[in-house]
Design an enzyme around this catalytic site. Sequence first.
Site, PDB file in Angstrom:
ATOM      1  N   GLU A   1       0.867  -1.168   0.000  1.00  0.00           N
ATOM      2  CA  GLU A   1       0.000   0.000   0.000  1.00  0.00           C
ATOM      3  C   GLU A   1       0.910   1.226   0.000  1.00  0.00           C
ATOM      4  O   GLU A   1       1.805   1.322   0.842  1.00  0.00           O
ATOM      5  CB  GLU A   1      -0.890  -0.004   1.252  1.00  0.00           C
ATOM      6  CG  GLU A   1      -1.873   1.136   1.198  1.00  0.00           C
ATOM      7  CD  GLU A   1      -2.784   1.234   2.419  1.00  0.00           C
ATOM      8  OE1 GLU A   1      -2.682   0.398   3.331  1.00  0.00           O
ATOM      9  OE2 GLU A   1      -3.583   2.179   2.439  1.00  0.00           O
TER      10      GLU A   1
ATOM     11  N   LYS B   1       4.274   0.721   9.263  1.00  0.00           N
ATOM     12  CA  LYS B   1       4.441   2.059   8.671  1.00  0.00           C
ATOM     13  C   LYS B   1       3.810   3.125   9.552  1.00  0.00           C
ATOM     14  O   LYS B   1       4.340   4.213   9.695  1.00  0.00           O
ATOM     15  CB  LYS B   1       3.798   2.068   7.288  1.00  0.00           C
ATOM     16  CG  LYS B   1       4.673   1.428   6.236  1.00  0.00           C
ATOM     17  CD  LYS B   1       3.970   1.318   4.913  1.00  0.00           C
ATOM     18  CE  LYS B   1       3.068   0.121   4.866  1.00  0.00           C
ATOM     19  NZ  LYS B   1       2.436  -0.124   3.586  1.00  0.00           N
TER      20      LYS B   1
ATOM     21  N   ARG C   1       4.738 -12.846   9.954  1.00  0.00           N
ATOM     22  CA  ARG C   1       5.323 -11.515   9.756  1.00  0.00           C
ATOM     23  C   ARG C   1       6.706 -11.475  10.354  1.00  0.00           C
ATOM     24  O   ARG C   1       6.971 -12.156  11.342  1.00  0.00           O
ATOM     25  CB  ARG C   1       4.490 -10.515  10.559  1.00  0.00           C
ATOM     26  CG  ARG C   1       3.553  -9.680   9.803  1.00  0.00           C
ATOM     27  CD  ARG C   1       2.837  -8.775  10.781  1.00  0.00           C
ATOM     28  NE  ARG C   1       3.284  -7.405  10.591  1.00  0.00           N
ATOM     29  CZ  ARG C   1       2.831  -6.631   9.621  1.00  0.00           C
ATOM     30  NH1 ARG C   1       1.943  -7.078   8.764  1.00  0.00           N
ATOM     31  NH2 ARG C   1       3.262  -5.388   9.494  1.00  0.00           N
TER      32      ARG C   1
END
Length: 550
Positions: free
Chosen positions: A34, A270, A260
Site C-alpha cells: 500500500e 508504517k 510476519r
Amino acid sequence: MFNYKKNENFIFKIINKDLKKKKIKQVYTRFPPEPNGFLHIGHAKSICLNFEIAKIYNGKCNLRFDDTNPSTEKKNYVKSIKKNIKWMGYEWNKKIFYSSQYFKKLYKYAIKLIKKKLAYVDKLSKKEIKKYRGTLKKKGTNSPYRNQSIKKNLYLFKQMKKGKFKDGEVCLRAKINMKSLNITMRDPVLYRVKNIPHYRTKNKWCIYPTYDFSHCISDAIEGVTHSLCSLEFLNNNELYKWILKKINIKKKPKQYEFSRLNLEYTVLSKRKLKILIKKKIVDGWKDPRMPTISGLKNRGYTPKSIKKFCKKIGISKKNNLIELSLLEHCIRNDLNSKTPRFMAVLNPIKIIITNISDDYKKKIIVPNHPLYPNIGTHKIYFNKIIYIDKSDFKENFSSKYKRLSLNKEVRLRYSYIIKATKIKKDNKGNIKTIFCTYDKDTLGKKPKNRKVKGVIHWVSKKYSVPAKFQLFKPIFTIKNPENKKKYLKYINKKSIKIKNGFIEKCFLEKNKFNSIQFEREGYFIINKKNTIKNKKITFNKIVSLKGKNY
Ligand code: ATP
Ligand code: MG
C-alpha cells in the site's frame, strides 16, 4: 543467488503439489504494497518470497499498488517503493498494476452482489456496526438495514457513488453471517464513502472498496495463482474465498499466510514508523537508524545482505522475534571479503615521537585487505606526530591491558613499535599529549630480545584529514517495542553519537569504495548528504566488527 531449494518451505511445497497435479500451468505471485509509507525490512521478506518464487519456477510476479485508501496514499510513496524493489535487484512482470485501475470493475462486482441479495447498504454508524458485530464470545446481531430490497440497495449504492453521503454515513456490506465464529464473516464492509481525492483517480470516485473486497478480485483479474500474505490475514482467507465464489469469477487464486517479520529493537509498521518521523525522533524515512529499505541502504546495508537475511529467517507459520544480531551477521559477512581496510582514529589523542626529526617520514605500503591482494594497496606515512585512539592509552599499566601505557610498548599497525615515555596533561588533568620513542628496527620485524603483544591503529597528523563519524544504536531500548502499547516510552535518546576524528589522507584519493572497514572500529560508509552539509567527510557506521553494540 542463494540457491533457494524447491522445497525451501511450506509454500514451495504447496506450489510443487499444484504443479504436479496440474492445478496450475505457471506460478503467478504478486507483491501488493500500500503506497502509504516507505517499505521496511518486513516487506523485504515478502518481496524476496514472491519474487524468488517467480524466478525459481519460471513464473511471474506482479507489483501491484494496493491503493484503495486515498486518505493516506501518495505518489511519492509509489516512487520510493519502485526504487527500493529495483535496488533489491528484482523486476516485476511487465507493467505496474494498481488496485485503483480496477475501481470500475470492482463497482460492477458490488452491483452483482447486491443483485444476488448478497450485499446491502447499511446506515448504521461505524460505532454501531462495531457494537452489532459482537465479539469472540458474543454472536453478532443483524443490522436493521440487512433485509432492504435489492431495489433500495441499488438505489442507495448509486447515491453513494454520486456523492450524496458524508464520510462514514453509509457503507456497503456483504450479507454473510452475523453469527459466524469467524468475526470477519459477520457482514464485512465492502465499500465506504470517502470524499477525498485519490492520488491516481483524482475526484472520479468518492466510494472506495475495502482491502478485503479489492484484494481477492485484483488477484483473480491478474491471474495470480498464489496470493501470499502475512498471518494477520488468516481470518480473511474465508472471506477471500467467499467473495471469489459469489462474484463467480473464472480464476480462483488461493491465499496462503506466513508469519510476519518482527525484528528486535524496532517497530515494523508504517503507522508507527510515521510517528517516529512526525515526532522528529528520526530524520525521515531514509534515516540510517530506520528499519526501512532506504534507511538500511543509507546505513550501508547491501541488497545481498538483506536477501541473505530473508533467506536465513525462512518462511513459517509461527510468529517470532528475530535477533538483530542475525541481520548484522549478514552484512558483516557480505562486507568482509570485499571491503578495503583503512585506518581512522575516532577519539584522537596526540603522540609525539621524540627520537625522530621534524621532517622525517617513512612511506609504508599497506595491503587494502590482508587476505585478498586483488583489492590492492595504499600508502601510509609514519612521522613525528601521530594520533591514536584515547581508549588505546592508559597511564598505569595493568597486565590485562594490551595497549599502550607509560613505560610500556605497543605496535602501531603496519608500522613500528613505540614506547610511551612521558605524558602532558592540561590543568583539568586530562592527557593532552603522549611522548613516545620508536624502535627503528621493528618495521615488519619482531624485536629480538622481547615480546610486544598489543597492536593499535593510528594515523599520521600530517597525512590524515579530519572526518566525522556517526555511530548508531537502535532507536528502541527494549527488544520488543512492538508489543508495548506505549512503545514511545522506550525510545533510546542517544541512538546517534557523533565523533570527530581523522582518517588516512590516502583514502580520499581512493574513495571509489562503497564501504570501508576502519581497522579495529568496524564497517563504515560515506554519508553523502552530511558530508556536503558538514563540509567534512562524514561516515555512517554500518556495523561493528564483532559482538553487539546495543
Ligand atoms: P504495515 O503494518 O507496515 O503498514 P502492511 O502489511 O499494512 O504493513 P502493506 O503495504 O499492505 O503493509 O504490505 C505489503 C505486503 O507486505 C503484504 O503482503 C504484507 O503481508 C507484507 N508485509 C508487511 N509487513 C510485513 C512483515 N513485517 N513481515 C512480512 N511481510 C510483511
Ligand atoms: Mg496493509
